[in-house]
Design a protein around this motif. Sequence first.
Motif, PDB file in Angstrom:
ATOM      1  N   LYS A  71       0.852  -1.192   0.000  1.00 55.85           N
ATOM      2  CA  LYS A  71       0.000   0.000   0.000  1.00 55.85           C
ATOM      3  C   LYS A  71       0.888   1.243   0.000  1.00 55.85           C
ATOM      4  O   LYS A  71       1.002   1.943   1.004  1.00 55.85           O
ATOM      5  CB  LYS A  71      -0.941   0.003   1.210  1.00 55.85           C
ATOM      6  N   PRO A  72       1.534   1.519  -1.136  1.00 56.88           N
ATOM      7  CA  PRO A  72       2.411   2.691  -1.175  1.00 56.88           C
ATOM      8  C   PRO A  72       1.613   3.988  -1.143  1.00 56.88           C
ATOM      9  O   PRO A  72       0.533   4.084  -1.728  1.00 56.88           O
ATOM     10  CB  PRO A  72       3.141   2.521  -2.519  1.00 56.88           C
ATOM     11  N   SER A  73       2.129   4.953  -0.417  1.00 54.21           N
ATOM     12  CA  SER A  73       1.517   6.285  -0.367  1.00 54.21           C
ATOM     13  C   SER A  73       2.529   7.230   0.241  1.00 54.21           C
ATOM     14  O   SER A  73       3.526   6.803   0.834  1.00 54.21           O
ATOM     15  CB  SER A  73       0.237   6.278   0.478  1.00 54.21           C
ATOM     16  N   ALA A  74       2.283   8.520   0.108  1.00 54.91           N
ATOM     17  CA  ALA A  74       3.192   9.523   0.685  1.00 54.91           C
ATOM     18  C   ALA A  74       3.298   9.312   2.189  1.00 54.91           C
ATOM     19  O   ALA A  74       2.303   9.349   2.918  1.00 54.91           O
ATOM     20  CB  ALA A  74       2.674  10.920   0.379  1.00 54.91           C
ATOM     21  N   GLY A  75       4.519   9.088   2.638  1.00 55.90           N
ATOM     22  CA  GLY A  75       4.728   8.918   4.074  1.00 55.90           C
ATOM     23  C   GLY A  75       4.239   7.600   4.633  1.00 55.90           C
ATOM     24  O   GLY A  75       4.276   7.392   5.847  1.00 55.90           O
ATOM     25  N   GLY A  76       3.751   6.700   3.772  1.00 56.26           N
ATOM     26  CA  GLY A  76       3.251   5.413   4.268  1.00 56.26           C
ATOM     27  C   GLY A  76       1.988   5.530   5.089  1.00 56.26           C
ATOM     28  O   GLY A  76       1.647   4.632   5.868  1.00 56.26           O
ATOM     29  N   ILE A  77       1.248   6.622   4.912  1.00 56.78           N
ATOM     30  CA  ILE A  77       0.089   6.899   5.770  1.00 56.78           C
ATOM     31  C   ILE A  77      -1.020   5.867   5.572  1.00 56.78           C
ATOM     32  O   ILE A  77      -1.623   5.397   6.545  1.00 56.78           O
ATOM     33  CB  ILE A  77      -0.438   8.327   5.515  1.00 56.78           C
ATOM     34  N   VAL A  78      -1.308   5.504   4.330  1.00 51.79           N
ATOM     35  CA  VAL A  78      -2.392   4.553   4.062  1.00 51.79           C
ATOM     36  C   VAL A  78      -2.097   3.201   4.710  1.00 51.79           C
ATOM     37  O   VAL A  78      -2.965   2.602   5.357  1.00 51.79           O
ATOM     38  CB  VAL A  78      -2.601   4.392   2.541  1.00 51.79           C
ATOM     39  N   ALA A  79      -0.874   2.722   4.553  1.00 49.53           N
ATOM     40  CA  ALA A  79      -0.498   1.430   5.134  1.00 49.53           C
ATOM     41  C   ALA A  79      -0.582   1.466   6.657  1.00 49.53           C
ATOM     42  O   ALA A  79      -1.140   0.556   7.284  1.00 49.53           O
ATOM     43  CB  ALA A  79       0.912   1.055   4.690  1.00 49.53           C
ATOM     44  N   ALA A  80      -0.033   2.512   7.246  1.00 48.97           N
ATOM     45  CA  ALA A  80      -0.037   2.619   8.705  1.00 48.97           C
ATOM     46  C   ALA A  80      -1.460   2.709   9.246  1.00 48.97           C
ATOM     47  O   ALA A  80      -1.811   2.063  10.248  1.00 48.97           O
ATOM     48  CB  ALA A  80       0.780   3.828   9.142  1.00 48.97           C
ATOM     49  N   ASP A  81      -2.296   3.505   8.600  1.00 49.04           N
ATOM     50  CA  ASP A  81      -3.674   3.674   9.061  1.00 49.04           C
ATOM     51  C   ASP A  81      -4.452   2.371   8.938  1.00 49.04           C
ATOM     52  O   ASP A  81      -5.276   2.038   9.799  1.00 49.04           O
ATOM     53  CB  ASP A  81      -4.351   4.783   8.252  1.00 49.04           C
ATOM     54  N   THR A  82      -4.180   1.608   7.873  1.00 45.04           N
ATOM     55  CA  THR A  82      -4.839   0.322   7.685  1.00 45.04           C
ATOM     56  C   THR A  82      -4.573  -0.608   8.858  1.00 45.04           C
ATOM     57  O   THR A  82      -5.482  -1.247   9.404  1.00 45.04           O
ATOM     58  CB  THR A  82      -4.358  -0.345   6.379  1.00 45.04           C
ATOM     59  N   VAL A  83      -3.303  -0.677   9.276  1.00 49.26           N
ATOM     60  CA  VAL A  83      -2.935  -1.573  10.369  1.00 49.26           C
ATOM     61  C   VAL A  83      -3.419  -1.039  11.720  1.00 49.26           C
ATOM     62  O   VAL A  83      -3.922  -1.802  12.554  1.00 49.26           O
ATOM     63  CB  VAL A  83      -1.412  -1.799  10.399  1.00 49.26           C
TER      64      VAL A  83
END
Length: 326
Positions: A71-83
């Motif tokens: 889940k690439p995104s600026a700052g890894g926000i999408v991936a972090a929020d998902t978890v």
Amino acid sequence: MKRRHFTQSLIGAAAGAALLTGFAAQAQGLSSRPIRIVVPFGAGGVADVTARVVAQQLSSQLGQPVVIDNKPSAGGIVAADTVAKSAPDGHTLFLMSNGSAVTANLFNSLPFDMVKDFTPISTLGYFDIGVITDAKSPFKNLGELVGYARANPGKLNLGSINVGSTQHLAAELFKTTAGVDMQIVPFNGTPAVVTALRGKQIDAAVEILTPIMGQINSKAVNLLAITGDKRSPLLPGVPTAQESGVKGFVASSWNALAAPSRTPAPVIARLSQEITTAVNHPEVAKKLRELNVQAQAGTPEQTAKLLQTEIKRWGEVITAAKIPKQ
């Protein structure tokens, strides 16, 4: 008889309580469902491949699927929020990195707290950053580059990738610790940095070593120094920046796995044990070494301390460089 009956009742109650405790602990363990590792980068990069190497070994150990979800995104926000918003059962993990520490400082508002909403489990490995020049550059070591930059403020350009990236912040840290006035020129990716370096559009660059090892091995570029706190066992002949006279210039890239903060302690302990076993497996260490990654596991406490230390350190660099928050 009554006393013996009473004693037997107590023993039976204690045994029943112990059995219930055992069942409760078992209920808090991992089920046979797939484990998902959410990676905040696209497929094929060093972090993604590191996660896949470890995931394959974890799957073998656990006897259940361990899958990668990019889940690439600026700052890894999408991936972090998902978890952060996932069920805290140990089946959804986040691939943290030094980029996670940068994100905690670079954005005015995040839908999660990088410290409060995650429980770090273990590091996976560390990979070095280096200062490089073109093979035909007059600067053959870091001391020569720093000496010229100090004597000629503003005349040299220093390349990195995007503003706010680890490479960019490492370049800012280099300027501060070396006491040099160099113009940092950000590019969209490593290939653009190398092209600009070899085309003499920039005089030096700060870059993660893994994607440029081909250029280093072919001697198309010179690796002046690495930025770890000690020499890399993978490149023992290359001095550190500190050995080269730039005291305080220490920066490295790392990856770790974390779970949502409400994950039960027995699950974290089990995952920590399994990840440590996987990272220390000779075949995993070999595959990571081929990526120029030093395999290294850590306890949940050590990993949490690393995250907090990195958040503080990169926050100071961002403030000193006057990088605006997004």
